[in-house]
Design a protein around this motif. Structure first.
Motif, PDB file in Angstrom:
ATOM      1  N   PRO A  40      -2.814 -21.125 -14.050  1.00 55.34           N
ATOM      2  CA  PRO A  40      -3.140 -20.015 -14.944  1.00 55.34           C
ATOM      3  C   PRO A  40      -3.862 -18.892 -14.186  1.00 55.34           C
ATOM      4  CG  PRO A  40      -4.612 -21.869 -15.336  1.00 55.34           C
ATOM      5  CD  PRO A  40      -3.669 -22.299 -14.261  1.00 55.34           C
ATOM      6  N   TYR A  41      -3.553 -17.670 -14.531  1.00 56.38           N
ATOM      7  CA  TYR A  41      -4.235 -16.526 -13.904  1.00 56.38           C
ATOM      8  C   TYR A  41      -4.223 -15.354 -14.876  1.00 56.38           C
ATOM      9  CZ  TYR A  41       0.454 -14.628 -12.897  1.00 56.38           C
ATOM     10  OH  TYR A  41       1.728 -14.146 -12.998  1.00 56.38           O
ATOM     11  N   SER A  42      -5.118 -14.408 -14.598  1.00 52.73           N
ATOM     12  CA  SER A  42      -5.131 -13.187 -15.411  1.00 52.73           C
ATOM     13  C   SER A  42      -5.106 -11.978 -14.465  1.00 52.73           C
ATOM     14  CB  SER A  42      -6.384 -13.152 -16.286  1.00 52.73           C
ATOM     15  OG  SER A  42      -7.528 -13.256 -15.465  1.00 52.73           O
ATOM     16  N   TYR A  43      -4.745 -10.849 -15.024  1.00 51.51           N
ATOM     17  CA  TYR A  43      -4.696  -9.633 -14.218  1.00 51.51           C
ATOM     18  C   TYR A  43      -6.045  -8.929 -14.208  1.00 51.51           C
ATOM     19  CZ  TYR A  43       0.441  -9.762 -14.465  1.00 51.51           C
ATOM     20  OH  TYR A  43       1.755 -10.110 -14.363  1.00 51.51           O
ATOM     21  N   LEU A  44      -6.509  -8.601 -13.018  1.00 51.45           N
ATOM     22  CA  LEU A  44      -7.599  -7.631 -12.919  1.00 51.45           C
ATOM     23  C   LEU A  44      -6.991  -6.232 -12.954  1.00 51.45           C
ATOM     24  CD1 LEU A  44      -9.914  -8.994 -10.097  1.00 51.45           C
ATOM     25  CD2 LEU A  44     -10.386  -8.846 -12.535  1.00 51.45           C
ATOM     26  N   ARG A  45      -5.799  -6.155 -12.387  1.00 50.27           N
ATOM     27  CA  ARG A  45      -5.044  -4.907 -12.430  1.00 50.27           C
ATOM     28  C   ARG A  45      -3.569  -5.298 -12.518  1.00 50.27           C
ATOM     29  NH1 ARG A  45      -7.036  -0.712  -8.545  1.00 50.27           N
ATOM     30  NH2 ARG A  45      -6.434  -2.156  -6.923  1.00 50.27           N
ATOM     31  N   GLU A  46      -2.929  -4.901 -13.578  1.00 52.94           N
ATOM     32  CA  GLU A  46      -1.505  -5.233 -13.739  1.00 52.94           C
ATOM     33  C   GLU A  46      -0.698  -4.562 -12.633  1.00 52.94           C
ATOM     34  OE1 GLU A  46       0.366  -5.073 -17.485  1.00 52.94           O
ATOM     35  OE2 GLU A  46      -1.479  -5.532 -18.580  1.00 52.94           O
ATOM     36  N   PRO A  47       0.443  -5.153 -12.295  1.00 50.49           N
ATOM     37  CA  PRO A  47       1.281  -4.537 -11.254  1.00 50.49           C
ATOM     38  C   PRO A  47       1.534  -3.067 -11.577  1.00 50.49           C
ATOM     39  CG  PRO A  47       2.168  -6.659 -11.881  1.00 50.49           C
ATOM     40  CD  PRO A  47       1.037  -6.382 -12.831  1.00 50.49           C
ATOM     41  N   GLU A  48       1.319  -2.210 -10.580  1.00 53.83           N
ATOM     42  CA  GLU A  48       1.329  -0.770 -10.807  1.00 53.83           C
ATOM     43  C   GLU A  48       1.992  -0.082  -9.614  1.00 53.83           C
ATOM     44  OE1 GLU A  48      -2.117   2.678 -11.460  1.00 53.83           O
ATOM     45  OE2 GLU A  48      -2.626   0.843 -10.394  1.00 53.83           O
ATOM     46  N   ILE A  49       2.947   0.809  -9.923  1.00 52.41           N
ATOM     47  CA  ILE A  49       3.633   1.569  -8.871  1.00 52.41           C
ATOM     48  C   ILE A  49       2.912   2.891  -8.648  1.00 52.41           C
ATOM     49  CG2 ILE A  49       5.809   2.686  -8.199  1.00 52.41           C
ATOM     50  CD1 ILE A  49       7.235   0.687 -10.074  1.00 52.41           C
ATOM     51  N   GLY A  50       2.717   3.243  -7.407  1.00 57.02           N
ATOM     52  CA  GLY A  50       2.045   4.501  -7.105  1.00 57.02           C
ATOM     53  C   GLY A  50       2.427   4.995  -5.725  1.00 57.02           C
ATOM     54  N   LEU A  51       1.621   5.922  -5.227  1.00 56.45           N
ATOM     55  CA  LEU A  51       1.923   6.580  -3.955  1.00 56.45           C
ATOM     56  C   LEU A  51       0.771   6.431  -2.974  1.00 56.45           C
ATOM     57  CD1 LEU A  51       3.164   9.940  -5.475  1.00 56.45           C
ATOM     58  CD2 LEU A  51       4.616   8.152  -4.513  1.00 56.45           C
ATOM     59  N   VAL A  52       1.119   6.327  -1.722  1.00 56.54           N
ATOM     60  CA  VAL A  52       0.128   6.438  -0.655  1.00 56.54           C
ATOM     61  C   VAL A  52       0.581   7.577   0.255  1.00 56.54           C
ATOM     62  CG1 VAL A  52      -0.760   5.360   1.447  1.00 56.54           C
ATOM     63  CG2 VAL A  52      -0.700   4.062  -0.687  1.00 56.54           C
ATOM     64  N   MET A  53      -0.324   8.490   0.543  1.00 58.42           N
ATOM     65  CA  MET A  53       0.002   9.576   1.461  1.00 58.42           C
ATOM     66  C   MET A  53      -0.121   9.058   2.889  1.00 58.42           C
ATOM     67  SD  MET A  53       0.894  12.637   2.211  1.00 58.42           S
ATOM     68  CE  MET A  53       0.725  13.939   0.978  1.00 58.42           C
ATOM     69  N   VAL A  54       0.990   9.111   3.610  1.00 61.25           N
ATOM     70  CA  VAL A  54       1.014   8.616   4.986  1.00 61.25           C
ATOM     71  C   VAL A  54       0.511   9.709   5.919  1.00 61.25           C
ATOM     72  CG1 VAL A  54       2.464   7.710   6.833  1.00 61.25           C
ATOM     73  CG2 VAL A  54       3.001   7.170   4.450  1.00 61.25           C
ATOM     74  N   ARG A  55      -0.406   9.333   6.791  1.00 55.49           N
ATOM     75  CA  ARG A  55      -0.944  10.306   7.731  1.00 55.49           C
ATOM     76  C   ARG A  55      -0.419  10.093   9.141  1.00 55.49           C
ATOM     77  NH1 ARG A  55      -7.127  11.028   5.502  1.00 55.49           N
ATOM     78  NH2 ARG A  55      -6.552  12.748   4.134  1.00 55.49           N
ATOM     79  N   GLY A  56      -0.235  11.193   9.840  1.00 56.63           N
ATOM     80  CA  GLY A  56       0.106  11.139  11.250  1.00 56.63           C
ATOM     81  C   GLY A  56      -0.975  11.850  12.038  1.00 56.63           C
ATOM     82  N   ARG A  57      -0.735  11.974  13.336  1.00 56.49           N
ATOM     83  CA  ARG A  57      -1.646  12.734  14.193  1.00 56.49           C
ATOM     84  C   ARG A  57      -0.844  13.768  14.980  1.00 56.49           C
ATOM     85  NH1 ARG A  57      -6.730  11.084  14.685  1.00 56.49           N
ATOM     86  NH2 ARG A  57      -7.292   8.949  14.115  1.00 56.49           N
TER      87      ARG A  57
END
Lengths: 150, 368
Positions: A40-57
């Motif tokens: 048994p388990y519960s969600y602290l945060r339900e599965p969620e789709i989002g974005l990460v900004m990728v950084r370069g140099r």
């Protein structure tokens, strides 16, 4: 980022989370059946789709800049004994993020369940080696023309 | 001015149905699947991800299918989709020095550590149409393998080889980056003068054709900086993020990228000894033409810091950065096809009035 400051536990957890992120839902599902089915388990945060900004140099080594975003799915779970797990994976597969979070917690609960990661790591290594060997076959061999006499 | 109009709902609906039918084409031909686009039109996918500024090959494939192969329309769909998602944060800077290398070439050194790895390239093909590709049932090809892989720790040409002699300018980096802001065009409007972080983000998501033409213009003399490709790399790099709920950075996955580092001439100044200068290109996916062109334009836009006179379009950052985005460009260019009836009506009235006035003032000209 103070990466050198990781404790041994953190380093191990980071390494295992990486293996989970590099794998697919299809690969992880059977191992979850084996090691965590019916937990048994519960969600602290339900599965969620989002974005990460990728950084370069700049120049690969200089000033940071924002290259562009990538899709990322995340999830956080709590097992019944209170153990918390987090999953962050590239792409938009919610179940993949959930499985990554579940295993992250499960490994803390029972270290012996992490053994299957070797199978996945070996698979990834074989894929990388195969790709690398194909790239290496396209390496140019320069040769100097040898003159006929002396 | 564009004035909103009502009506035409049924015509619009029918037009969209017709569009869907045209998208599908001849129903006797099997429908193309998005995974076929992802696997077999990878360079289109690369371009749509780069200019959509969103790395997701599945989404890009869907966008290409939906847009009937119109890549700018597909980029538009990607940009629209990203606005529906929350931002989790910023990644740690990717390290292209540890790339899993599929291709790595240098035009400045023949023999170099790590070697010239051609990888999957159109270079040296004869550009003859291959009619075997139209035939059905083609045998899958298996590429050759070497007994040993590529050395993924091979040195970087500019930093490790040229810099060794101090012959090239260094990329500046502040000692403490935690307080250094990084400009983000998705969060703040473009302002001038723009710093290099903003310029690089803008160029990386800019239209390939526009950047290509500007890069070309610098080679033809419209900005004096003769460029060599020091190094091109294509392959995959790891992306890491430091989420707030964890006190260490974690791996998210790998992304494919193309990197180009150009070496450019520089005569030196009263204070600085002669030294090569640098231009940098970095894009999502396999996107070599874009990366090379981006590096040319990046160098041209560094005119002010190099103390160069701005004489050409590619050096004019306001001109370049304001016109590189193909979604902004296509939006403004194409909007003039939308109903401007009221606007045009007033123009019509004005022209008629001017003609009347002129006829009254010069009756003899009107009679001719």
């Amino acid at each position: 980022m103070a990466e050198a400051a990781l404790t041994a536990d953190q380093a191990l957890r980071k390494q295992r989370m990486e293996s989970l992120a590099r794998s697919s839902k299809q690969e992880l599902e059977p191992f979850w059946k084996e090691h965590g089915q019916d937990l048994p388990y519960s969600y602290l945060r339900e599965p969620e789709i989002g974005l990460v900004m990728v950084r370069g140099r700049a120049g690969g080594t200089g000033q940071r800049f924002n290259l562009g975003e990538m899709t990322v799915t995340r999830c956080s779970v709590r097992l019944s004994d209170g153990t918390v797990g987090h999953g962050y994976v590239k792409g938009r597969d919610k179940r993949h993020a959930e499985l990554a979070a579940l295993f992250d917690a499960r490994f803390v609960q029972d270290d012996s369940t992490a053994g299957f990661l070797d199978i996945l790591n070996n698979r990834r290594k074989a894929e990388r080696d195969n790709q690398s060997a194909k790239a290496a076959a396209t390496k140019v061999d320069f040769y100097t023309m040898v003159r006929g006499e002396d | 001015m564009y004035v909103a109009v009502k009506g035409g709902e049924r015509a619009i609906e029918n037009a969209h149905k017709l569009l869907a039918e045209k998208r599908r084409g001849n129903p006797d031909i099997p429908e193309i699947k998005t995974d076929q686009i992802r696997e077999q039109l990878t360079l289109s996918v690369s371009r749509v991800m780069a200019e959509g500024s969103l790395y997701d090959p599945d989404l890009a494939s869907l966008a290409i299918k939906q847009a009937r192969g119109d890549l700018i329309e597909a980029v538009f769909l990607m940009r629209a989709y990203r606005t529906t998602l929350p931002r989790f944060g910023y990644s740690l800077p990717i390290d292209t020095g540890t790339m899993q290398i599929s291709r790595r070439i240098s035009a400045t050194y023949k023999d170099l550590p790590g070697g010239q790895v051609l990888g999957p390239t159109f270079d040296y093909t004869h550009r003859l149409l291959d009619f075997t590709l139209t035939a059905n049932g083609e045998e899958p090809l298996e590429a050759e393998s070497s007994s040993e892989g590529v050395d993924n720790t091979m040195p970087r040409v500019l930093d490790d080889l040229l810099n060794h002699e101090g012959l090239i300018q260094q990329e500046e980096r502040v000692s403490d980056e935690s307080h250094e802001p990084v400009g983000d065009l998705t969060r703040q409007p473009l302002e001038f003068p723009a710093d290099r972080d903003i310029r690089l983000q803008n160029l990386s998501r800019g239209d390939e054709g526009f950047i290509l033409s500007l890069g070309y213009s610098t080679q033809r003399g419209y900005a004096r900086n003769h460029a060599f490709v020091g190094e091109i790399r294509y392959g995959s790099v790891d992306v890491e993020i430091a989420p707030e709920e964890l006190d260490f950075p974690i791996h998210l996955g790998e992304i494919d990228i193309t990197e180009c580092e150009n070496v450019n001439q520089f005569k030196g100044s009263k204070t600085a000894p002669p030294q090569f200068t640098r231009g940098y290109g970095l894009t999502f996916g396999q996107n070599e033409r874009k990366a090379i062109a981006m590096a040319l334009v990046d160098r041209a836009l560094r005119d002010k810091e190099m103390g160069e006179e701005v004489t050409s379009p590619a050096q004019d950052e306001e001109f370049v950065l304001s016109h590189s985005d193909n979604i902004e460009a296509t939006g403004f260019v194409e909007h003039i096809k939308l109903p401007h009836y009221v606007d045009f009506q007033s123009e019509l009235e004005l022209v008629r009035k001017m003609r009347r006035e002129q006829a009254e003032q010069h009756p003899q000209r009107a009679a001719e």
